[in-house]
Write a protein that holds these residues in place. Structure first.
Motif, PDB file in Angstrom:
ATOM      1  N   LEU A 175       0.834  -1.190   0.000  1.00 51.31           N
ATOM      2  CA  LEU A 175       0.000   0.000   0.000  1.00 51.31           C
ATOM      3  C   LEU A 175       0.875   1.249   0.000  1.00 51.31           C
ATOM      4  CD1 LEU A 175      -2.620  -1.051   2.722  1.00 51.31           C
ATOM      5  CD2 LEU A 175      -2.738  -1.387   0.245  1.00 51.31           C
ATOM      6  N   PRO A 176       0.341   2.354  -0.474  1.00 49.71           N
ATOM      7  CA  PRO A 176       1.130   3.592  -0.413  1.00 49.71           C
ATOM      8  C   PRO A 176       1.394   3.970   1.039  1.00 49.71           C
ATOM      9  CG  PRO A 176      -1.152   4.066  -0.969  1.00 49.71           C
ATOM     10  CD  PRO A 176      -1.004   2.580  -1.040  1.00 49.71           C
ATOM     11  N   PRO A 177       2.575   4.523   1.340  1.00 50.47           N
ATOM     12  CA  PRO A 177       2.864   4.923   2.711  1.00 50.47           C
ATOM     13  C   PRO A 177       2.112   6.192   3.078  1.00 50.47           C
ATOM     14  CG  PRO A 177       4.656   5.574   1.287  1.00 50.47           C
ATOM     15  CD  PRO A 177       3.699   4.788   0.429  1.00 50.47           C
ATOM     16  N   PRO A 178       1.870   6.422   4.361  1.00 55.53           N
ATOM     17  CA  PRO A 178       1.256   7.697   4.770  1.00 55.53           C
ATOM     18  C   PRO A 178       2.147   8.868   4.366  1.00 55.53           C
ATOM     19  CG  PRO A 178       1.239   6.107   6.577  1.00 55.53           C
ATOM     20  CD  PRO A 178       2.110   5.523   5.503  1.00 55.53           C
ATOM     21  N   ASN A 179       1.554   9.853   3.750  1.00 56.41           N
ATOM     22  CA  ASN A 179       2.297  11.031   3.311  1.00 56.41           C
ATOM     23  C   ASN A 179       2.196  12.095   4.393  1.00 56.41           C
ATOM     24  OD1 ASN A 179       3.675  12.921   1.828  1.00 56.41           O
ATOM     25  ND2 ASN A 179       1.945  13.435   0.503  1.00 56.41           N
ATOM     26  N   VAL A 180       3.096  12.036   5.369  1.00 51.39           N
ATOM     27  CA  VAL A 180       3.048  12.948   6.507  1.00 51.39           C
ATOM     28  C   VAL A 180       4.387  13.669   6.641  1.00 51.39           C
ATOM     29  CG1 VAL A 180       1.313  11.668   7.791  1.00 51.39           C
ATOM     30  CG2 VAL A 180       3.718  11.056   8.054  1.00 51.39           C
ATOM     31  N   ASP A 181       4.341  14.817   7.287  1.00 49.15           N
ATOM     32  CA  ASP A 181       5.538  15.622   7.511  1.00 49.15           C
ATOM     33  C   ASP A 181       5.595  15.997   8.996  1.00 49.15           C
ATOM     34  OD1 ASP A 181       7.806  17.145   7.095  1.00 49.15           O
ATOM     35  OD2 ASP A 181       6.678  18.928   6.472  1.00 49.15           O
ATOM     36  N   PRO A 182       6.646  15.567   9.717  1.00 47.05           N
ATOM     37  CA  PRO A 182       7.813  14.831   9.231  1.00 47.05           C
ATOM     38  C   PRO A 182       7.457  13.389   8.867  1.00 47.05           C
ATOM     39  CG  PRO A 182       7.866  14.983  11.621  1.00 47.05           C
ATOM     40  CD  PRO A 182       6.726  15.843  11.173  1.00 47.05           C
ATOM     41  N   PRO A 183       8.331  12.714   8.116  1.00 45.29           N
ATOM     42  CA  PRO A 183       8.052  11.341   7.680  1.00 45.29           C
ATOM     43  C   PRO A 183       7.823  10.405   8.857  1.00 45.29           C
ATOM     44  CG  PRO A 183       9.974  12.218   6.558  1.00 45.29           C
ATOM     45  CD  PRO A 183       9.634  13.190   7.632  1.00 45.29           C
ATOM     46  N   LEU A 184       7.014   9.388   8.625  1.00 44.47           N
ATOM     47  CA  LEU A 184       6.678   8.421   9.659  1.00 44.47           C
ATOM     48  C   LEU A 184       7.880   7.533   9.971  1.00 44.47           C
ATOM     49  CD1 LEU A 184       4.325   7.337  11.386  1.00 44.47           C
ATOM     50  CD2 LEU A 184       3.866   5.718   9.526  1.00 44.47           C
ATOM     51  N   ARG A 185       8.340   7.571  11.213  1.00 44.37           N
ATOM     52  CA  ARG A 185       9.439   6.702  11.660  1.00 44.37           C
ATOM     53  C   ARG A 185       9.000   6.024  12.947  1.00 44.37           C
ATOM     54  NH1 ARG A 185      12.716  11.283  10.115  1.00 44.37           N
ATOM     55  NH2 ARG A 185      13.841  10.820   8.190  1.00 44.37           N
ATOM     56  N   LEU A 186       8.893   4.712  12.910  1.00 46.11           N
ATOM     57  CA  LEU A 186       8.378   3.960  14.041  1.00 46.11           C
ATOM     58  C   LEU A 186       9.406   2.951  14.524  1.00 46.11           C
ATOM     59  CD1 LEU A 186       4.803   3.180  12.642  1.00 46.11           C
ATOM     60  CD2 LEU A 186       5.533   5.178  13.944  1.00 46.11           C
ATOM     61  N   LEU A 187       9.449   2.759  15.834  1.00 38.85           N
ATOM     62  CA  LEU A 187      10.298   1.734  16.439  1.00 38.85           C
ATOM     63  C   LEU A 187       9.457   0.520  16.779  1.00 38.85           C
ATOM     64  CD1 LEU A 187      12.692   3.529  18.976  1.00 38.85           C
ATOM     65  CD2 LEU A 187      13.332   2.297  16.904  1.00 38.85           C
ATOM     66  N   HIS A 188       9.933  -0.642  16.369  1.00 35.44           N
ATOM     67  CA  HIS A 188       9.288  -1.891  16.779  1.00 35.44           C
ATOM     68  C   HIS A 188      10.235  -2.729  17.633  1.00 35.44           C
ATOM     69  CE1 HIS A 188       6.661  -5.299  16.807  1.00 35.44           C
ATOM     70  NE2 HIS A 188       7.487  -6.043  16.103  1.00 35.44           N
ATOM     71  N   ARG A 189      11.515  -2.711  17.268  1.00 45.91           N
ATOM     72  CA  ARG A 189      12.545  -3.372  18.066  1.00 45.91           C
ATOM     73  C   ARG A 189      13.708  -2.411  18.252  1.00 45.91           C
ATOM     74  NH1 ARG A 189      11.660  -8.649  19.007  1.00 45.91           N
ATOM     75  NH2 ARG A 189      10.154  -9.726  17.683  1.00 45.91           N
ATOM     76  N   HIS A 190      14.427  -2.582  19.376  1.00 52.18           N
ATOM     77  CA  HIS A 190      15.570  -1.716  19.651  1.00 52.18           C
ATOM     78  C   HIS A 190      16.599  -2.524  20.433  1.00 52.18           C
ATOM     79  CE1 HIS A 190      17.963   1.630  21.275  1.00 52.18           C
ATOM     80  NE2 HIS A 190      17.487   2.332  20.255  1.00 52.18           N
ATOM     81  N   PRO A 191      17.903  -2.323  20.144  1.00 52.36           N
ATOM     82  CA  PRO A 191      18.944  -3.101  20.841  1.00 52.36           C
ATOM     83  C   PRO A 191      18.893  -2.985  22.362  1.00 52.36           C
ATOM     84  CG  PRO A 191      19.879  -1.885  18.989  1.00 52.36           C
ATOM     85  CD  PRO A 191      18.475  -1.418  19.134  1.00 52.36           C
ATOM     86  N   SER A 192      18.338  -1.888  22.868  1.00 50.04           N
ATOM     87  CA  SER A 192      18.270  -1.710  24.326  1.00 50.04           C
ATOM     88  C   SER A 192      17.193  -2.575  24.965  1.00 50.04           C
ATOM     89  CB  SER A 192      17.999  -0.237  24.662  1.00 50.04           C
ATOM     90  OG  SER A 192      19.019   0.583  24.159  1.00 50.04           O
ATOM     91  N   PHE A 193      16.268  -3.114  24.141  1.00 53.68           N
ATOM     92  CA  PHE A 193      15.183  -3.938  24.662  1.00 53.68           C
ATOM     93  C   PHE A 193      15.227  -5.285  23.954  1.00 53.68           C
ATOM     94  CE2 PHE A 193      13.966   0.485  25.040  1.00 53.68           C
ATOM     95  CZ  PHE A 193      13.502   0.570  26.352  1.00 53.68           C
ATOM     96  N   ILE A 194      16.073  -6.174  24.457  1.00 59.59           N
ATOM     97  CA  ILE A 194      16.315  -7.447  23.764  1.00 59.59           C
ATOM     98  C   ILE A 194      15.067  -8.320  23.742  1.00 59.59           C
ATOM     99  CG2 ILE A 194      17.684  -9.573  23.790  1.00 59.59           C
ATOM    100  CD1 ILE A 194      19.964  -7.953  25.023  1.00 59.59           C
TER     101      ILE A 194
END
Length: 404
Positions: free
Chosen positions: A118-137
């Motif tokens: 699907l087309p990505p949401p066209n938002v400003d600023p761009p959509l940046r989401l965290l799902h996993r992070h090295p600090s939370f194994i």
């Protein structure tokens, strides 16, 4: 005899049309506007198997949009043209993108058995989401979404700076295959309890940039109904959040919670699985008040839960993979399927069209259960990409833009 298709054109709404003068007959002896009415009563899978002309029909505006499976998928940035990488090129932004997950939105066509991005949401600023992070194994950062009024709504997520990523809900409308912004959240959240009843979204509790007791007890609703409007974006000036009766404490702010609408009530538990600290509450929509969940309902709430037509509640037991449905008269859960290895570890589910779609295997598998078939049938839908992790699935009408 199967006629070849004549030259077609794309209309402004993205649908494919054919000049009526050149349109081949769909059913001998009937004008096509009547044939549309007749064929619309036939299952699209049957029409697709007959001839190319009928297969073409099911993707036009003359045929009711059939149900499709939608998935929100996370993958490494190196393997995806992600929504999180889709805009700026300066060094600082690229560094932030590397900390974010590549989140894609896809639809599975059950007729062609193909995934479409699907087309990505066209938002400003761009959509940046965290799902996993090295600090939370051992922990994932949830991206919360739900289906309401036939649309997909992103309601809460964590951004690259560990702050709430969404100041407004993001709404995908299958009728236009476009995204639009919902009303601004009173308090953007990283996680919360989110669910819907009829055409109304309910958001309860959660944590914003920091924990606040008043936010952890707050409950708000947003009416998404589209009765007088074809395009959701035209409703933005009318949309707003309205506060309703709050929770007694903040125990539902500890993690993302999926609430479900069931027979005029919003039902939710504070933790998943067989947990000694599990507590359930129910919001009575008509009376605007909270009450304790019945003993039988909360005791059997041992996995992913979903509701069909807001009348039949199902649970998939995360330990043994069994499927049960709730009987409110006897306050107990009745077995639909005995334990299945395909359903063990159920993380999230969607219900619609007589099917239950369950995410299992750490997001690596989608299992479909046909609960209206006799006997009950079960099969696996391969994820969009082997390296991807399916975060959640939803069942909605197919995207009605042929350019996707």
């Amino acid at each position: 005899m199967i006629c070849s298709l004549k030259k077609s054109t794309d209309t402004n709404d993205g649908q494919t049309t054919v000049d009526p003068k050149d349109e081949p007959q769909l059913l001998p002896g009937l004008p096509n506007h009547l044939a549309h009415l007749v064929l619309s009563t036939v299952r699209p899978s049957l029409l697709s198997a007959v001839c190319r002309r009928w297969r073409h029909l099911i993707y036009t505006r003359h045929f009711p949009p059939f149900l499709s499976l939608y998935a929100i998928v996370a993958s490494s940035n190196s393997n995806s043209n992600s929504n999180s990488n889709s805009s700026t090129h300066d060094d600082n932004s690229n560094g932030l993108s590397r900390l974010s997950d590549a989140i894609d939105f896809l639809a599975f066509d059950p007729i062609s058995s193909k995934w479409t991005t699907l087309p990505p949401p066209n938002v400003d600023p761009p959509l940046r989401l965290l799902h996993r992070h090295p600090s939370f194994i051992s922990r994932t950062l949830t991206i919360q979404s739900l289906t309401v009024a036939g649309c997909l709504v992103l309601i809460a997520a964590t951004g690259h700076n560990f702050l709430p990523a969404l100041s407004h809900p993001l709404v995908f409308d299958p009728l236009t295959a476009e995204w639009c912004l919902g009303p601004p959240l009173t308090y953007p959240r990283r996680w919360c309890a989110a669910g819907c009843f009829q055409d109304t979204v309910y958001v309860a509790s959660g944590i914003g940039a920091h924990y606040r007791g008043d936010v952890a007890r707050m409950v708000e609703k947003w009416d998404v109904k589209r009765s007088h409007c074809d395009k959701l974006s035209d409703l933005r000036d009318e949309w707003r959040w309205e506060e309703v009766a709050g929770l007694k404490d903040g125990r539902f702010s500890r993690e993302a919670v999926e609430a479900v609408g069931y027979k005029g009530k919003i039902c939710m538990v504070n933790v998943k699985g067989n947990n000694a600290g599990k507590e359930g509450v129910v919001y009575n929509v008509e009376e605007n008040r909270w009450e304790r969940m019945s003993t039988g309902m909360v005791s059997g709430w041992n996995g992913a839960v979903g509701v069909a037509e807001e009348e039949v509640m199902y649970v998939v037991d995360e330990e043994n993979g069994g499927v049960r449905k709730y009987d409110d008269e006897s306050d107990c859960w009745q077995e639909v399927i005995q334990g299945s290895d395909l359903l063990k570890g159920a993380e999230q589910m969607a219900v619609g069209g007589g099917k239950i779609c369950v995410v299992t295997g750490g997001g690596g598998r989608i299992t479909v259960v046909d609960v209206v078939a006799e006997p009950v049938r079960m099969w696996v839908v391969d994820p969009p990409r082997p390296e991807s992790e399916v975060i959640s699935v939803h069942i909605m009408r197919r995207p009605c833009n042929n350019r996707l």
